[in-house]
Write a protein that holds these residues in place. Structure first.
Motif, PDB file in Angstrom:
ATOM      1  N   VAL A   1      36.845  45.619  40.663  1.00 20.95           N
ATOM      2  CA  VAL A   1      37.527  44.918  39.569  1.00 20.95           C
ATOM      3  C   VAL A   1      37.162  43.437  39.575  1.00 20.95           C
ATOM      4  O   VAL A   1      36.958  42.824  38.514  1.00 20.95           O
ATOM      5  CB  VAL A   1      39.056  45.106  39.677  1.00 20.95           C
TER       6      VAL A   1
ATOM      7  N   TYR B   1      44.498  41.802  36.135  1.00 22.98           N
ATOM      8  CA  TYR B   1      44.228  42.344  34.804  1.00 22.98           C
ATOM      9  C   TYR B   1      44.476  41.318  33.688  1.00 22.98           C
ATOM     10  O   TYR B   1      43.786  41.341  32.655  1.00 22.98           O
ATOM     11  CB  TYR B   1      45.031  43.625  34.580  1.00 22.98           C
ATOM     12  N   THR B   2      45.436  40.417  33.890  1.00 28.95           N
ATOM     13  CA  THR B   2      45.604  39.325  32.931  1.00 28.95           C
ATOM     14  C   THR B   2      44.393  38.398  32.983  1.00 28.95           C
ATOM     15  O   THR B   2      43.889  37.934  31.952  1.00 28.95           O
ATOM     16  CB  THR B   2      46.880  38.525  33.227  1.00 28.95           C
TER      17      THR B   2
ATOM     18  N   MET C   1      41.410  39.313  33.834  1.00 31.32           N
ATOM     19  CA  MET C   1      40.314  40.050  33.204  1.00 31.32           C
ATOM     20  C   MET C   1      40.396  39.939  31.681  1.00 31.32           C
ATOM     21  O   MET C   1      39.376  39.710  31.011  1.00 31.32           O
ATOM     22  CB  MET C   1      40.357  41.528  33.625  1.00 31.32           C
TER      23      MET C   1
END
Length: 438
Positions: free
Chosen positions: A40, A93-94, A96
């Motif tokens: 990730v 994820y934020t 990303m």
């Protein structure tokens, strides 16, 4: 020329500075966020490049049809919003999402096309070198400024806030200092031909070059902080010790490379030297038993990268026809951003599963094949451009230029009332072009 190019170069330099500032520390920072894995993190490092790749061509087409300035503003606003999301992120994820949004502001090809619009052909190498040099300087400055600011001025989030304000400031520069593009009447009555672009062997070679160069750059930024921190036990505050000498050597290599390429027409030779540096540097990086030799490898890599950067856009633009310049440069930049994304992704996937010493052998083999590809590319210095006043030559006579093999293209610059003719100087000279128009 300088009055027009310097503001545009400043815009692209500030934008790239915003992107580059976080690269030296992003992978180490992202690994500590909630939900982070190596894979990730690799996507986060190269994530902006994925959306850059997807939006380069649409932005290029939009600028060809609707105008350059409005397209650039749209891209800068998207970049600023994405930077804000990155700054406030507290999970992977934020971060990303913010990186993807940053990349959606894909204006690189549009700025390059605008410079090509407002600068004459013989001045374009200098203009493109100025733009490429400004990108390379942004790259060099970021290698020192990024780690320093993140360590002593509020962390990586501060870097993202800086990138947001740089993007907003660029909009002001655009409207205050950049002139409008000239009105062009070109020789083509139909839309840009994608088949023609994708079948041009020279454009294919330049697209591959941009893909590989940017991919190796991102892979380097993926592994440098991780190796130094986890293998050689460096602290993040010490990263300036590798980036400072790399910056100095990189800046020192830019000037001679640009002069050799643009003034002496040694584009191919500079590309080959840079690729050779890539191969040597990765072999050193992958087989280093001490941080000293690792740093030497990093310095050699960035010297090669900065040799390439001032000439890449200029060289690509030489193969673009006026009516499809935005589209072609969009494809060229999309290939570069695809390389950026792949470099980060491959780094995340293979770093733990495949030893670095084996990966660098594969990279060296790719570099050898890459050099062979560049050797087969023709020297663009053979092309010349004539600028002929419509007061001396009749517009109707331009039809004589159709279907002549040694005339690459011609178009009329309505704003300056001139006929622009690009031709092969080995087959015809400027007097020959003038005779065709009499």
């Amino acid at each position: 020329m300088m009055k027009s190019v310097i503001p545009l170069s400043s815009i692209i330099a500030l934008r790239f500075l915003g992107l580059f500032l976080v690269l030296p520390v992003l992978s180490a920072y992202a690994l500590n966020l909630k939900g982070a894995t190596n894979e990730v993190v690799g996507i986060v490092v190269g994530g902006y490049a994925l959306t850059q790749m997807l939006f380069q061509v649409p932005f290029g087409i939009m600028s060809d049809k609707l105008g350059r300035k409005g397209t650039i503003v749209t891209g800068l606003l998207l970049f600023a919003i994405g930077s804000y999301f990155c700054a406030i992120s507290d999970d992977i994820y934020t971060l990303m999402f913010g990186r993807f949004l940053q990349g959606a502001g894909a204006i690189g090809a549009v700025v390059t096309a605008m410079i090509s619009d407002i600068v004459k052909e013989e001045q374009r190498p200098k203009a493109m070198a100025l733009m490429g040099g400004s990108i390379a300087i942004s790259f060099a400055v970021s290698m020192l400024a990024g780690p320093t600011i993140s360590a002593y001025a509020g962390g990586v989030s501060t870097l993202f806030y800086i990138t947001m304000f740089l993007a907003l400031g660029s909009i002001i520069i655009l409207f205050k200092a950049v002139p409008e593009s000239p009105r062009i009447t070109h020789t083509y009555n139909k839309k840009a031909n994608l088949k023609q672009i994708f079948s041009n062997s020279n454009l294919i070679k330049m697209n591959i070059t941009n893909f590989l160069q940017k991919g190796l750059m991102t892979f380097a930024f993926m592994i440098i902080p991780i190796v130094l921190i986890h293998q050689f036990n460096w602290d993040i505050k010490e990263l300036w010790k590798v980036y400072l000498p790399a910056m100095i050597l990189g800046v020192a290599s830019m000037g001679p490379a640009a002069v050799m390429a643009e003034k002496k027409g040694k584009f191919k030779e500079i590309l080959i030297i840079g690729i050779t540096f890539f191969a040597i540097s990765y072999l050193i990086i992958g087989n280093s038993s001490s941080s000293f030799t690792f740093v030497i490898g990093v310095m050699i890599f960035f010297a090669g990268f900065n040799m390439h950067e001032p000439i890449m856009q200029s060289l690509a633009s030489k193969f673009a026809k006026v009516h499809q310049r935005g589209l072609m440069l969009g494809i060229f930049n999309a290939c570069g951003y695809l390389g950026t994304f792949c470099g980060g992704l491959i780094g995340g996937i293979f770093y733990e599963d495949v030893s670095l010493s084996k990966l660098v052998i594969a990279i060296a083999i790719v570099c050898v094949i890459w050099i062979i590809l560049i050797i087969t590319m023709p020297n663009p210095a053979k092309r010349r451009t004539a600028y002929l006043s419509l007061d001396k030559y009749k517009r109707d006579n331009t039809q004589k230029l159709h279907d002549i093999a040694h005339i690459d293209e011609w178009y009329i610059n309505e704003s300056e009332n001139i006929i622009v003719v690009k031709y092969d100087s080995h087959l015809i000279d400027e007097d020959g072009v003038k005779n065709l128009l009499k």
